[in-house]
Design a protein around this motif. Structure first.
Motif, PDB file in Angstrom:
ATOM      1  N   LEU A  61       0.820  -1.209   0.000  1.00 13.31           N
ATOM      2  CA  LEU A  61       0.000   0.000   0.000  1.00 13.31           C
ATOM      3  C   LEU A  61       0.857   1.264   0.000  1.00 13.31           C
ATOM      4  N   GLN A  62       1.974   1.255   0.735  1.00 14.23           N
ATOM      5  CA  GLN A  62       2.867   2.409   0.730  1.00 14.23           C
ATOM      6  C   GLN A  62       3.456   2.628  -0.654  1.00 14.23           C
ATOM      7  N   ARG A  63       3.829   1.566  -1.316  1.00 11.14           N
ATOM      8  CA  ARG A  63       4.408   1.686  -2.655  1.00 11.14           C
ATOM      9  C   ARG A  63       3.377   2.239  -3.638  1.00 11.14           C
ATOM     10  N   LYS A  64       2.150   1.754  -3.556  1.00  6.74           N
ATOM     11  CA  LYS A  64       1.095   2.268  -4.422  1.00  6.74           C
ATOM     12  C   LYS A  64       0.822   3.741  -4.122  1.00  6.74           C
ATOM     13  N   MET A  65       0.869   4.120  -2.848  1.00  3.38           N
ATOM     14  CA  MET A  65       0.662   5.515  -2.478  1.00  3.38           C
ATOM     15  C   MET A  65       1.754   6.403  -3.090  1.00  3.38           C
ATOM     16  N   LEU A  66       3.000   5.940  -3.063  1.00  2.00           N
ATOM     17  CA  LEU A  66       4.088   6.704  -3.663  1.00  2.00           C
ATOM     18  C   LEU A  66       3.914   6.826  -5.175  1.00  2.00           C
ATOM     19  N   GLU A  67       3.458   5.760  -5.811  1.00  2.00           N
ATOM     20  CA  GLU A  67       3.199   5.835  -7.251  1.00  2.00           C
ATOM     21  C   GLU A  67       2.115   6.862  -7.551  1.00  2.00           C
ATOM     22  N   LEU A  68       1.060   6.876  -6.738  1.00  2.00           N
ATOM     23  CA  LEU A  68      -0.016   7.838  -6.949  1.00  2.00           C
ATOM     24  C   LEU A  68       0.452   9.268  -6.683  1.00  2.00           C
ATOM     25  N   GLN A  69       1.317   9.464  -5.677  1.00  2.00           N
ATOM     26  CA  GLN A  69       1.879  10.790  -5.426  1.00  2.00           C
ATOM     27  C   GLN A  69       2.725  11.242  -6.611  1.00  2.00           C
ATOM     28  N   HIS A  70       3.459  10.317  -7.192  1.00  2.00           N
ATOM     29  CA  HIS A  70       4.272  10.619  -8.370  1.00  2.00           C
ATOM     30  C   HIS A  70       3.382  11.049  -9.522  1.00  2.00           C
ATOM     31  N   ASP A  71       2.313  10.286  -9.765  1.00  2.00           N
ATOM     32  CA  ASP A  71       1.373  10.629 -10.829  1.00  2.00           C
ATOM     33  C   ASP A  71       0.716  11.980 -10.569  1.00  2.00           C
ATOM     34  N   LEU A  72       0.386  12.256  -9.323  1.00  2.00           N
ATOM     35  CA  LEU A  72      -0.228  13.531  -8.960  1.00  2.00           C
ATOM     36  C   LEU A  72       0.734  14.692  -9.218  1.00  2.00           C
ATOM     37  N   ALA A  73       2.015  14.512  -8.894  1.00  2.00           N
ATOM     38  CA  ALA A  73       3.003  15.561  -9.146  1.00  2.00           C
ATOM     39  C   ALA A  73       3.101  15.860 -10.640  1.00  2.00           C
ATOM     40  N   ILE A  74       3.079  14.844 -11.468  1.00  2.00           N
ATOM     41  CA  ILE A  74       3.132  15.038 -12.919  1.00  2.00           C
ATOM     42  C   ILE A  74       1.867  15.757 -13.402  1.00  2.00           C
ATOM     43  N   ALA A  75       0.715  15.326 -12.897  1.00  2.00           N
ATOM     44  CA  ALA A  75      -0.545  15.948 -13.308  1.00  2.00           C
ATOM     45  C   ALA A  75      -0.603  17.419 -12.888  1.00  2.00           C
ATOM     46  N   PHE A 134       7.706  18.783 -26.427  1.00  2.00           N
ATOM     47  CA  PHE A 134       8.468  17.568 -26.218  1.00  2.00           C
ATOM     48  C   PHE A 134       9.761  17.806 -25.447  1.00  2.00           C
ATOM     49  N   ASN A 135      10.047  19.036 -25.076  1.00  2.00           N
ATOM     50  CA  ASN A 135      11.261  19.325 -24.316  1.00  2.00           C
ATOM     51  C   ASN A 135      10.968  19.636 -22.857  1.00  2.00           C
ATOM     52  N   SER A 136       9.715  19.562 -22.446  1.00  2.00           N
ATOM     53  CA  SER A 136       9.386  19.876 -21.051  1.00  2.00           C
ATOM     54  C   SER A 136       9.637  18.653 -20.179  1.00  2.00           C
ATOM     55  N   HIS A 137      10.168  18.901 -18.997  1.00  2.00           N
ATOM     56  CA  HIS A 137      10.513  17.826 -18.064  1.00  2.00           C
ATOM     57  C   HIS A 137       9.842  18.062 -16.729  1.00  2.00           C
ATOM     58  N   VAL A 138       9.635  16.961 -15.998  1.00  2.00           N
ATOM     59  CA  VAL A 138       9.105  17.016 -14.646  1.00  2.00           C
ATOM     60  C   VAL A 138      10.133  16.392 -13.733  1.00  2.00           C
ATOM     61  N   SER A 139      10.441  17.066 -12.651  1.00  2.00           N
ATOM     62  CA  SER A 139      11.377  16.504 -11.686  1.00  2.00           C
ATOM     63  C   SER A 139      10.628  15.527 -10.802  1.00  2.00           C
ATOM     64  N   LEU A 140      11.154  14.320 -10.666  1.00  2.00           N
ATOM     65  CA  LEU A 140      10.493  13.298  -9.853  1.00  2.00           C
ATOM     66  C   LEU A 140      10.626  13.622  -8.381  1.00  2.00           C
ATOM     67  N   PRO A 141       9.558  13.384  -7.599  1.00  2.00           N
ATOM     68  CA  PRO A 141       9.680  13.512  -6.148  1.00  2.00           C
ATOM     69  C   PRO A 141      10.527  12.364  -5.608  1.00  2.00           C
ATOM     70  N   PRO A 142      11.013  12.489  -4.384  1.00  2.00           N
ATOM     71  CA  PRO A 142      11.812  11.387  -3.809  1.00  2.00           C
ATOM     72  C   PRO A 142      11.017  10.097  -3.822  1.00  2.00           C
ATOM     73  N   PHE A 143      11.667   9.029  -4.217  1.00  2.00           N
ATOM     74  CA  PHE A 143      11.013   7.726  -4.328  1.00  2.00           C
ATOM     75  C   PHE A 143      11.871   6.714  -3.594  1.00  2.00           C
ATOM     76  N   PRO A 144      11.612   6.481  -2.297  1.00  2.00           N
ATOM     77  CA  PRO A 144      12.473   5.578  -1.520  1.00  2.00           C
ATOM     78  C   PRO A 144      12.371   4.146  -2.001  1.00  2.00           C
ATOM     79  N   GLU A 145      13.438   3.409  -1.790  1.00  2.00           N
ATOM     80  CA  GLU A 145      13.470   1.999  -2.167  1.00  2.00           C
ATOM     81  C   GLU A 145      12.896   1.157  -1.034  1.00  2.00           C
TER      82      GLU A 145
END
Length: 181
Positions: free
Chosen positions: A93-107, A132-143
């Motif tokens: 569940l924590q991993r899925k939450m981080l994925e959703l936070q990542h998607d939210l940051a991109i959105a 096509f040159n715009s970038h999004v910085s990823l939030p921290p994604f712990p292992e």
């Protein structure tokens, strides 16, 4: 003892399962009703009746129902996943939450760019030229630890796959798929 009902002549689930006579002051009776044999069987299989009895004696009476519910949940999780138990479900569940936070940051980043493009006409032209040159910085994604027992798309441990994105890597959100595979 919420929901405690005065017992009829039938034994509690624990005494039925253990095939013994249920005494009037049975420690299990208020928490394992006679129709909850499967609940007690799972708890007994993981913890043992003697250990559950010792735990219930040590816990204050007002917390015993919550204790039994926790033991039943942990026993069910441990039977489903003998290695990680409920910790495996929490990690998933924590991993899925981080994925959703990542998607939210991109959105949010996309929304901010489109809102800025809509407010200034010159920015709209620049945005359409540099789409096509715009970038999004990823939030921290712990292992997290390896989770071989889960069949989810982020739990592949193949050495042939490229490593997942690093913490400070830039992702072109219009060209690359923003999901960690």
């Amino acid at each position: 003892m919420k929901g405690y009902e005065p017992r009829s002549s039938s034994s509690c689930a624990a005494c039925k399962f253990l095939k013994r006579r249920c005494i009037p002051n049975c420690i299990f009776a208020p928490y394992f009703r006679s129709d909850e044999c499967k609940k007690f069987a799972k708890v007994h299989k993981v913890f043992g009746a003697s250990n559950v009895s010792k735990i219930l004696i040590e816990v204050p009476e007002e917390q015993r129902e919550d204790t039994v519910n926790s033991l039943a949940y942990e026993a069910e999780a441990r039977l489903r996943d003998p290695i990680y138990g409920c910790i495996g479900a929490i990690a998933l569940l924590q991993r899925k939450m981080l994925e959703l936070q990542h998607d939210l940051a991109i959105a949010k980043d996309r929304l901010a760019r489109y809102a800025a493009a809509a407010t200034t006409p010159s920015a709209a032209i620049a945005t359409s030229n540099n789409t096509f040159n715009s970038h999004v910085s990823l939030p921290p994604f712990p292992e997290f630890f390896s989770c071989n027992d889960f069949s989810d798309n982020f739990c592949h441990n193949s050495s042939s796959q490229s490593p997942p994105f690093t913490r400070h890597e830039m992702v072109d959100d219009f060209i690359q798929i923003p999901y960690i595979l």
